[in-house]
Each structure stands twice: as C-alpha cells, then as structure tokens.
Design a protein around this motif. Structure first.
Motif, PDB file in Angstrom:
ATOM      1  N   GLY A 163       0.779  -1.238   0.000  1.00  0.00           N
ATOM      2  CA  GLY A 163       0.000   0.000   0.000  1.00  0.00           C
ATOM      3  C   GLY A 163       0.802   1.275   0.000  1.00  0.00           C
ATOM      4  N   GLY A 164       2.140   1.198  -0.162  1.00  0.00           N
ATOM      5  CA  GLY A 164       2.940   2.413  -0.242  1.00  0.00           C
ATOM      6  C   GLY A 164       2.627   3.196  -1.500  1.00  0.00           C
ATOM      7  N   LEU A 165       2.647   4.521  -1.399  1.00  0.00           N
ATOM      8  CA  LEU A 165       2.298   5.375  -2.536  1.00  0.00           C
ATOM      9  C   LEU A 165       3.526   5.899  -3.269  1.00  0.00           C
ATOM     10  N   GLU A 166       4.544   6.349  -2.538  1.00  0.00           N
ATOM     11  CA  GLU A 166       5.694   7.016  -3.165  1.00  0.00           C
ATOM     12  C   GLU A 166       6.957   6.711  -2.378  1.00  0.00           C
ATOM     13  N   ILE A 167       8.100   6.714  -3.085  1.00  0.00           N
ATOM     14  CA  ILE A 167       9.397   6.587  -2.432  1.00  0.00           C
ATOM     15  C   ILE A 167      10.436   7.278  -3.309  1.00  0.00           C
ATOM     16  N   GLN A 168      11.451   7.852  -2.661  1.00  0.00           N
ATOM     17  CA  GLN A 168      12.523   8.526  -3.395  1.00  0.00           C
ATOM     18  C   GLN A 168      13.825   8.356  -2.632  1.00  0.00           C
ATOM     19  N   PHE A 169      14.934   8.584  -3.335  1.00  0.00           N
ATOM     20  CA  PHE A 169      16.234   8.235  -2.776  1.00  0.00           C
ATOM     21  C   PHE A 169      17.247   9.365  -2.941  1.00  0.00           C
ATOM     22  N   ASN A 170      18.105   9.504  -1.931  1.00  0.00           N
ATOM     23  CA  ASN A 170      19.351  10.247  -2.061  1.00  0.00           C
ATOM     24  C   ASN A 170      20.471   9.223  -2.068  1.00  0.00           C
ATOM     25  N   ALA A 171      21.364   9.312  -3.029  1.00  0.00           N
ATOM     26  CA  ALA A 171      22.497   8.386  -3.110  1.00  0.00           C
ATOM     27  C   ALA A 171      23.785   9.193  -3.091  1.00  0.00           C
ATOM     28  N   LEU A 172      24.080   9.755  -1.916  1.00  0.00           N
ATOM     29  CA  LEU A 172      25.261  10.597  -1.741  1.00  0.00           C
ATOM     30  C   LEU A 172      25.895  10.304  -0.390  1.00  0.00           C
ATOM     31  N   ASN A 173      27.195  10.429  -0.305  1.00  0.00           N
ATOM     32  CA  ASN A 173      27.890  10.222   0.962  1.00  0.00           C
ATOM     33  C   ASN A 173      27.813  11.477   1.825  1.00  0.00           C
ATOM     34  N   LYS A 174      27.719  11.261   3.125  1.00  0.00           N
ATOM     35  CA  LYS A 174      27.693  12.369   4.081  1.00  0.00           C
ATOM     36  C   LYS A 174      28.931  13.246   3.927  1.00  0.00           C
ATOM     37  N   GLU A 175      30.074  12.597   3.683  1.00  0.00           N
ATOM     38  CA  GLU A 175      31.331  13.351   3.544  1.00  0.00           C
ATOM     39  C   GLU A 175      31.259  14.334   2.373  1.00  0.00           C
ATOM     40  N   THR A 176      30.639  13.917   1.278  1.00  0.00           N
ATOM     41  CA  THR A 176      30.493  14.800   0.116  1.00  0.00           C
ATOM     42  C   THR A 176      29.640  16.018   0.465  1.00  0.00           C
ATOM     43  N   LEU A 177      28.556  15.784   1.184  1.00  0.00           N
ATOM     44  CA  LEU A 177      27.676  16.888   1.563  1.00  0.00           C
ATOM     45  C   LEU A 177      28.382  17.856   2.501  1.00  0.00           C
ATOM     46  N   LEU A 178      29.158  17.338   3.434  1.00  0.00           N
ATOM     47  CA  LEU A 178      29.898  18.209   4.352  1.00  0.00           C
ATOM     48  C   LEU A 178      30.927  19.052   3.595  1.00  0.00           C
ATOM     49  N   LYS A 179      31.600  18.439   2.620  1.00  0.00           N
ATOM     50  CA  LYS A 179      32.567  19.187   1.806  1.00  0.00           C
ATOM     51  C   LYS A 179      31.852  20.268   0.992  1.00  0.00           C
ATOM     52  N   ALA A 180      30.689  19.924   0.458  1.00  0.00           N
ATOM     53  CA  ALA A 180      29.931  20.891  -0.342  1.00  0.00           C
ATOM     54  C   ALA A 180      29.488  22.081   0.501  1.00  0.00           C
ATOM     55  N   LYS A 181      29.131  21.807   1.745  1.00  0.00           N
ATOM     56  CA  LYS A 181      28.727  22.891   2.639  1.00  0.00           C
ATOM     57  C   LYS A 181      29.919  23.799   2.962  1.00  0.00           C
ATOM     58  N   LYS A 182      31.078  23.203   3.080  1.00  0.00           N
ATOM     59  CA  LYS A 182      32.290  23.956   3.442  1.00  0.00           C
ATOM     60  C   LYS A 182      32.872  24.705   2.242  1.00  0.00           C
ATOM     61  N   GLU A 183      32.826  24.073   1.057  1.00  0.00           N
ATOM     62  CA  GLU A 183      33.407  24.670  -0.140  1.00  0.00           C
ATOM     63  C   GLU A 183      32.369  24.703  -1.265  1.00  0.00           C
ATOM     64  N   PRO A 184      31.356  25.567  -1.163  1.00  0.00           N
ATOM     65  CA  PRO A 184      30.234  25.552  -2.116  1.00  0.00           C
ATOM     66  C   PRO A 184      30.629  25.786  -3.566  1.00  0.00           C
ATOM     67  N   LEU A 185      31.651  26.574  -3.816  1.00  0.00           N
ATOM     68  CA  LEU A 185      32.034  26.853  -5.203  1.00  0.00           C
ATOM     69  C   LEU A 185      32.502  25.603  -5.933  1.00  0.00           C
ATOM     70  N   LYS A 186      33.096  24.663  -5.209  1.00  0.00           N
ATOM     71  CA  LYS A 186      33.576  23.433  -5.829  1.00  0.00           C
ATOM     72  C   LYS A 186      32.440  22.452  -6.113  1.00  0.00           C
ATOM     73  N   TYR A 187      31.301  22.650  -5.456  1.00  0.00           N
ATOM     74  CA  TYR A 187      30.195  21.688  -5.567  1.00  0.00           C
ATOM     75  C   TYR A 187      28.907  22.381  -6.040  1.00  0.00           C
ATOM     76  N   ARG A 188      29.048  23.419  -6.832  1.00  0.00           N
ATOM     77  CA  ARG A 188      27.862  24.188  -7.205  1.00  0.00           C
ATOM     78  C   ARG A 188      26.911  23.415  -8.103  1.00  0.00           C
ATOM     79  N   ASN A 189      27.361  22.317  -8.724  1.00  0.00           N
ATOM     80  CA  ASN A 189      26.484  21.515  -9.586  1.00  0.00           C
ATOM     81  C   ASN A 189      25.956  20.259  -8.898  1.00  0.00           C
ATOM     82  N   LEU A 190      26.170  20.154  -7.587  1.00  0.00           N
ATOM     83  CA  LEU A 190      25.708  18.983  -6.838  1.00  0.00           C
ATOM     84  C   LEU A 190      24.199  19.075  -6.608  1.00  0.00           C
ATOM     85  N   VAL A 191      23.451  18.140  -7.186  1.00  0.00           N
ATOM     86  CA  VAL A 191      21.992  18.103  -7.047  1.00  0.00           C
ATOM     87  C   VAL A 191      21.615  17.027  -6.039  1.00  0.00           C
TER      88      VAL A 191
END
Length: 718
Positions: free
Chosen positions: A660-688
């Motif tokens: 009976g589930g209606l919807e599901i979606q996924f993030n497939a990214l490492n926490k380390e990548t997200l932390l780096k993107a937060k710290k150095e946004p210019l290097k990760y400006r295309n990260l979706v």
C-alpha cells in the motif's frame, strides 16, 4: 502557411498585431478584470525581447518572469478583498495571519497545474482561436469577457512565435546554421497549424510553457505524461524515416536543457506507468531519463510511475539515474495513486492518466486545478501551543485554542491525546472553511487567462480556471511535522505518564528553556521510541492521526467549489522554514531546528534499517493521499553500483508498494560529500540532491535544509 511568401508572412504578422490593439488606460478601465489581465499579458509578451543564437536547437526562454501581479501578495491582501466582498466570517479568518506569523500555517495557492499540452499539440493554437470565436457568437453575454481575454492572449502568443521565426531568420542569414533554419520553419508553421512531427510538437510545448510561466510568475507548472503524448509523433517520425533514435535522444536532451534554464522551477515530468494494468513505457521513457543523466540539472523533476509489469530495462535505467545522486526519479505506485485520485472525485479513466505537478502532487493533467499549495499545516505547533498556554514560545504571540486546559489537571495520556486530536480537528476545519472562502475570489481579482486556455473545459464553460472552469476543482491541505508529533506524543506517554520521570508542567518549563540545564532529560526524550523503526506504539500514533485528518477532510463541505478537500503529506522545504518558527519539542528536538520531512522519520532517528522504515510507513493507509506524499531514503553513493544491491532495493520497493505504499525517493550521496559541499560551495555548485519532494542544487539550499539532509540516516553496503 507552408509556402507563404515574405509579403504574405508580413501580412499575417501585421494581422495578428491588429488583433491586440493598444488600448488607453481609460479604455482598459471600462473592461473586465480578466480582459485587463489579458491585455497586460499581451503587452508583456510583445514587449519582451526574443533571442535566437546560432547554437539554439529550440526557441524559447524559460524562467521566472514578473509579467504582472497575477496572484495576491499575501494572505492579508486576500482577507482585505474578502472583507470588501462582505464575507461574514472574515474576522475569524483573520486569525490565520497570526497562525502564519507563528509558523502554524502557510499558504501559496494558484500556479501549480499541468496544462493540457497533449491537447495543444494535437490541435494547434488556431483551433483554439476558432473555437473561441464560435463561442463569442453563441454564448451568453456575461461570458464574452472571458472569450475576449482568451482571444487576446492566444493571438499574442501567435505573434510572439512569429517574432521568434523572424529572429531565427535574421540569425540564419548571419550564421547559416541548419538548426536555426529549422527553428524559423517550425515557428512559422506552428503559429497557425498543428505540429507535424516530434520537433514541432516539442517547440510548441516550450513556447506555450514560456507563456504559462510568465503568467504564473512562479514555477511548478509541469508537463504531465510527456513520454505518452509525444510518443505518436516519435513513432510516426521513426516509421517514416524522418528521424533516427539517436536524433530523437538528442532532441529530448535539447528539450531538457531548455527546461533546466529555470533553476528551482519545480517543473515535473511524469514517465512510464500503465493504463488499467497494461504497461505504457516506451522508448521516450528511457530517452527522458537518459537526458537527466546527460544534462545533470535540478530541472526537470522526473517522476516514474511504477506498476507490476514494468519492464526490466526501465528498472535498470531508473536505478542508473538514482545512482547519479540527483534524487531522480521519484517512484509512484500506480495502483494506490489511481485509488487516491478516484477517492478525490476523479473518474476512473482520468485517474489512470494521473501525473505529477510541482513536487509530488497527484493530478489529472490538463483537467485539474486544485490549489495544491492552498494550505500547509504545522502539526507540531499545535502541541507547542498546548504546552505553553496557547502562546508561541518564540514570538510570544497568542493563539486561541479551542480548549483551555491546565497541564497540572491532566491525569492520563489518553486525556492529553484526545485534547490534541480536538485541537487538530478544530484547526483543520478552520483551514478548510478559510481556503474555500478565499478561493472563490480568485476569479474576481486574479484570473489566469492563458492557463485557462490550456485547461480542458474552460473554453466550453466560458470560465476561467480559477472559477472552476476546468473538469476537477478540489482544494488541498498539506501537513508538516507528522513524525515530529508522533515522536513527541510517544515521549510524553513514556516519560510523563508511564515512567513518571517528569510532569507535564515541568516538561513545559524544560521546553521553554530549550533544554538548557536539562541535558539528561533531553537524552531520555531522544532515546524514546521513534517512528520509522517498526515499533507499533509510535507507528500507531502516525496511523491514527493521519486517518483522523483524512476523516475530517472527507466530511468537510465546500460552499464555493465543486470538488473535494485533498490531503498532502509532503513538506517541500517547509519542514525547515516552519521548524525555524517552532520551539523545542518533547522528542528532543531543539528550538528552530527542522521538523520531520514529509512522511519520513525524523532525520537520523530511523535506526533499524530501510525495511523498518517501510514497515512503519505501511501502517498508514495512503489511498486518500490524493495530493501526494513523500518517503525519503538515503544510501551511500556506492550502494547502487552492485547488481545484487539494486535487486534487493527493487524487491523492497515492490513489497512496499504491494502493501500500500504510494511514493518513495532516494538520495544516493555520501555524508562526507555533503559536508565538503557545505564547506566549499564553489567546488560543488552543480551537486543536485533530493530535498523533500523535489531536487535542488545543494549549495543553493538554506543551511537548515542542508543540515537536515546531512543528518538523515545513511544506509550503507553490508
């Protein structure tokens, strides 16, 4: 028009211009509101520059325009107009301003819709104009204002398309590029004729989309089942050898690049699915997902309808796209989605043709206008007000609860829980009555003539889409903080009434102080059972409250519309923005932190693996979630690399949908990548990344949203 001479084309161009005469302010003042809107739009279309460059594949420029004030500035303006129209309950509804100021309620109606682009490419613009001219002669006088407005905006669209043709002709003389010549020829043809091939169909859709976006002044105008209504053009082109499969893929990718020009536009494309159980996936289903992999942008959002007979190649491509980390595609269960739309009054045939608008809103494309963001309700704020004598703990503003209770006099959890349900019901009814009253004045003050021309039923009825002109006209209430409330109620039941570690009155003091000096009791709160771990005591609270909410909506009646109230359990980014306006809560969450996202567990609180999350969600009946819902899961980037892992997740999804589930979606990214993107946004400006019902560039998100995504439980390779 195929072989018009230069003089004939100029004559047509001037003829169209003559239909959109320049009127004086005095003349406009004597016209209806919808006609004034239409003339303002036409002026915008005709004054706004058109550009063609030598590397363009299609004409058109998508983005957020400021055509004119097509929607109210805020709820205060809506209420002022409501008072002018002598609504008897307007003073009661003015309490919604306070509700908005304390983070209990928010509202962003209008705009969210799926135009009937399928009908447009089947018939062409001139067919619409001829129908309108016929109606102007044969309809009642009070509808003539509507038809006059429709004629103005459609003729303006024709002239703008011809301007693109002329600009392409100029560009071609300079660069002599075949693609530019093709733009010229296509635009000349589709001005007054229906498309002949895939290229012309896409070109017409893009230019119509440009106009709808200009009128709406915002995003969330979506494309519907693109792979279905473009497929006949593709199939015919292929069979007549006018196009190769490679060229078709290139064409779809160029289409995707145009859509991607409008960042954070919430422009959804729906793919795949079935028709009464028969698989409807085709080559374009794959090409569209390929284009997302090639373009690597946050637009368009991609939704995939899943059914039991979905082909293996579609599953493989879906997992390839998920592995990219962009959060596409979000997956929908056809069987449950169809039931949900039928429960919202949609016919069986139209329900089977559902598509997704904006984030995750289920819609009968081209036939439904349901103000899908008409109201959003912070469930946790109700609990905060109950524990703080009706006052917002952050602003001090007061809210009138339907029951005034002393915390010291509440003797059981059942008593407290029933009080919460009473407040939930009271505010839900208030919202329903309020948005019903507010919605009826859109036809008077904020009609949308161009969108109305693109929605089925409006021309036949002679009514703007805001005046219930299309086939289905529902209203919607969306919910925020569902898991946060269930977790908080579970903590109250456990710590206050079962273990008696703290009283309700003392708990209120702890929350007012945001746990300062009470770290140990906060640890106890965090250690209480949480939704998303397959624990019945807390999962049952989510089930009971969602079912109560659905019951309230199903029994509420409308005075001014012809549809039903719909429930939405997705938060977009509002779990962060409303979280900033919400004080500390009994689940251990600190003041101003993000609330739980949609129907997902609180970030980081699902400890027992993805199967437990799905089991918790499957306790909830989703067949009445007709405005959609979101369930997020986060995996490490390398998880989907192995075939055995993809197979396990496919089986997990299929079981979740079977239950009976209606919807599901996924993030497939490492926490380390997200932390780096937060710290150095210019290097990760295309990260979706996937937020909650939509994907966005990570570095463009507010910090609270970034932190919430980082905190989500990360499932790894075992």
């Amino acid at each position: 028009m195929e072989r018009l001479t230069g003089n004939e084309k100029e004559t047509l161009y001037n003829d169209l211009r003559s239909k959109i005469i320049i009127v004086t302010e005095e003349e406009l003042a004597n016209k209806s509101v919808i006609e004034r809107k239409a003339y303002a739009e036409a002026a915008f279309y005709l004054m706004n520059e058109v550009d063609i460059y030598e590397d363009d594949i299609f004409a058109g420029k998508l983005g957020k325009y400021n055509c004119l004030d097509m929607y109210p500035r805020n709820i205060e303006q809506e209420l002022d107009y409501l008072e002018e129209r002598h609504c008897e309950n307007v003073q009661e509804y003015r309490s919604m301003i306070t509700a908005q100021n304390i983070g209990l309620f928010t509202r962003a109606p209008g705009a969210h819709a799926i135009p009937a682009y399928d009908m447009l490419i089947q018939n062409g613009i001139q067919n619409y104009i001829e129908r309108i001219r016929y109606c102007m002669v044969h309809v009642e006088s009070d509808q003539k204002h509507f038809y006059a407005a429709e004629l103005v905006v459609l003729c303006a669209m024709q002239e703008r398309i011809l301007r693109y043709a002329k600009e392409a002709e100029k560009c071609h003389k300079i660069c002599n590029q075949k693609n530019v010549k093709r733009i010229k020829e296509a635009c000349e043809w589709i001005t007054c004729n229906k498309p002949r091939d895939l290229y012309e169909a896409i070109q017409l859709i893009l230019l119509a989309h440009e106009h709808v976006l200009a009128e709406a002044g915002s995003g969330s105008i979506s494309f519907g089942r693109l792979d279905q209504y473009l497929y006949p053009f593709y199939k015919r082109d292929l069979s007549e050898k006018r196009i190769s499969k490679i060229e078709a893929q290139e064409m779809i990718t160029a289409f995707w690049q145009k859509i991607a020009e409008y960042e954070m536009g919430w422009q959804n494309v729906t793919l795949g699915g079935s028709g009464s159980g028969v698989d409807m996936c085709n080559d374009l289903t794959i090409y569209c997902m390929n284009s997302s992999l090639i373009v690597k942008a946050d637009q368009p959002q991609v939704s995939l309808r899943v059914h039991k007979n979905m082909p293996d190649n579609v599953w493989r491509k879906a997992f390839e796209l998920i592995q990219s980390g962009m959060g596409f595609p979000e997956l929908y269960n056809d069987e449950v989605a169809v039931k949900a739309k039928m429960n919202a009054g949609i016919s069986k045939e139209d329900a089977w043709n559902y598509s997704i608008v904006g984030c995750v809103e289920l819609s009968a494309g081209g036939k439904e206008y349901s103000h899908t963001e008409g109201a959003r309700f912070n469930w946790l704020k109700i609990l905060e007000l109950m524990l703080n004598e009706g006052k917002c703990s952050l602003t001090g503003l007061e809210w009138t609860l339907t029951e005034k209770r002393k915390l010291s006099e509440i003797n059981s959890f059942h008593e407290f829980y029933e009080w919460y349900k009473t407040e939930l019901k009271h505010f839900t009814v208030l919202i329903c009555n309020c948005i019903d009253e507010l919605s009826q004045q859109y036809a008077y003050y904020w009609p949308v003539p161009f969108l109305s021309s693109m929605m089925q039923g409006c021309i036949e009825k002679g009514k703007d889409v805001t005046a219930c002109g299309t086939i289905y006209n529902n209203l919607t209430v969306d919910c925020v903080g569902v898991a946060s409330v269930a977790d908080s109620l579970e903590a109250i039941e456990t710590l206050v009434f079962k273990e008696k570690l703290i009283s309700l009155s003392d708990l209120a003091v702890v929350l007012k102080r945001n746990f300062e000096g009470f770290e140990l009791i906060r640890e106890k709160m965090i250690s209480c059972s949480k939704y998303g771990n397959d624990i019945s005591s807390v999962d049952s609270k989510v089930k009971e409250l969602t079912e109560l909410f659905i019951d309230i909506l199903s029994t509420a009646s409308m005075k001014h519309r012809e549809g039903k109230y719909q429930a939405g359990f997705y938060t977009s980014y509002f779990h962060a923005t409303m979280g900033k306006m919400t004080g500390a809560s009994p689940d251990g969450r600190k003041a101003e932190e993000a609330l739980s996202s949609s129907l997902s567990p609180m970030a980081g609180m699902d400890k027992n693996g993805p199967t437990a999350v799905l089991n918790s969600a499957n306790n909830i009946s989703m067949e009445y979630f007709s405005n959609g819902m979101v369930l997020d899961l986060k995996f490490t980037a390398d998880f989907f690399e192995q075939e055995k892992h993809r197979r396990v997740i496919q089986l997990l999804i299929e079981e979740y949908f079977d239950k009976g589930g209606l919807e599901i979606q996924f993030n497939a990214l490492n926490k380390e990548t997200l932390l780096k993107a937060k710290k150095e946004p210019l290097k990760y400006r295309n990260l979706v990344v996937r937020v909650s019902g939509f994907s966005a560039y990570f570095v463009a998100l507010e910090e609270s949203l970034q932190d919430e995504i980082i905190r989500r439980t990360e499932h790894k390779v075992s």
